[in-house]
Scaffold this active site. Structure first.
Site, mmCIF file in Angstrom:
data_model
loop_
_atom_site.group_PDB
_atom_site.id
_atom_site.type_symbol
_atom_site.label_atom_id
_atom_site.label_comp_id
_atom_site.label_asym_id
_atom_site.label_seq_id
_atom_site.Cartn_x
_atom_site.Cartn_y
_atom_site.Cartn_z
ATOM 1 N N GLU A 1 0.838 -1.207 0.000
ATOM 2 C CA GLU A 1 0.000 0.000 0.000
ATOM 3 C C GLU A 1 0.868 1.251 0.000
ATOM 4 O O GLU A 1 0.547 2.245 -0.647
ATOM 5 C CB GLU A 1 -0.895 0.039 1.242
ATOM 6 C CG GLU A 1 -1.939 -1.043 1.312
ATOM 7 C CD GLU A 1 -2.702 -0.973 2.617
ATOM 8 O OE1 GLU A 1 -3.872 -0.566 2.570
ATOM 9 O OE2 GLU A 1 -2.121 -1.309 3.673
ATOM 10 N N LYS B 1 -11.119 4.444 1.831
ATOM 11 C CA LYS B 1 -10.043 3.815 1.066
ATOM 12 C C LYS B 1 -10.712 2.865 0.086
ATOM 13 O O LYS B 1 -11.396 1.918 0.494
ATOM 14 C CB LYS B 1 -9.095 3.055 1.991
ATOM 15 C CG LYS B 1 -7.980 2.324 1.249
ATOM 16 C CD LYS B 1 -7.182 1.429 2.175
ATOM 17 C CE LYS B 1 -6.001 2.170 2.711
ATOM 18 N NZ LYS B 1 -5.085 1.264 3.448
#
Length: 121
Positions: free
Chosen positions: A22, A99
């Site tokens: 990420e 997200k």
């Protein structure tokens, strides 16, 4: 009378997350922010100094989005702290950070954190 100034659907490619991938590749984040204020007794008078400057709010959010964090909860806290520090007319604020397609081991449209804060006088 309450006034609510909102910015919705702010979209950022950023590098927040716990997993190394990420922080390397990044992902898409959506931010909605709602700011509450009491208009001055004699109104807005078509004067930006008498309301919340949402261009400045956007810049504060964008600046925070550029600093990688492990938790979007921390990101939301920092956004609220900066808004209260730089926008004196804000009495209450509500920020939502999503997200998109988080790595949860299966299909998930988004994970989401919501924080609300009130100015303490």
């Amino acid at each position: 009378m309450d006034a609510v100034i909102s910015l919705e659907g702010l979209k950022f490619h950023a590098f927040h997350g716990v997993h190394p991938q990420e922080r390397l590749v990044g992902c898409i984040f959506m931010v909605d922010i709602h700011l509450f204020m009491q208009p001055l007794a004699d109104g807005f008078k078509d004067d930006l100094s008498r309301t919340i400057d949402y261009e400045q709010v956007y810049k504060l959010v964008a600046s925070e989005m550029n600093v990688p964090r492990h938790l979007i909860e921390t990101l939301a806290e920092n956004i609220l702290t900066n808004i209260f520090a730089h926008q004196p007319l804000v009495e209450r604020a509500h920020v939502v950070i999503s997200k998109m397609n988080p790595p949860v081991g299966g299909e998930c449209l988004k994970s989401k954190v919501e924080l609300k804060k009130q100015r303490l006088y």
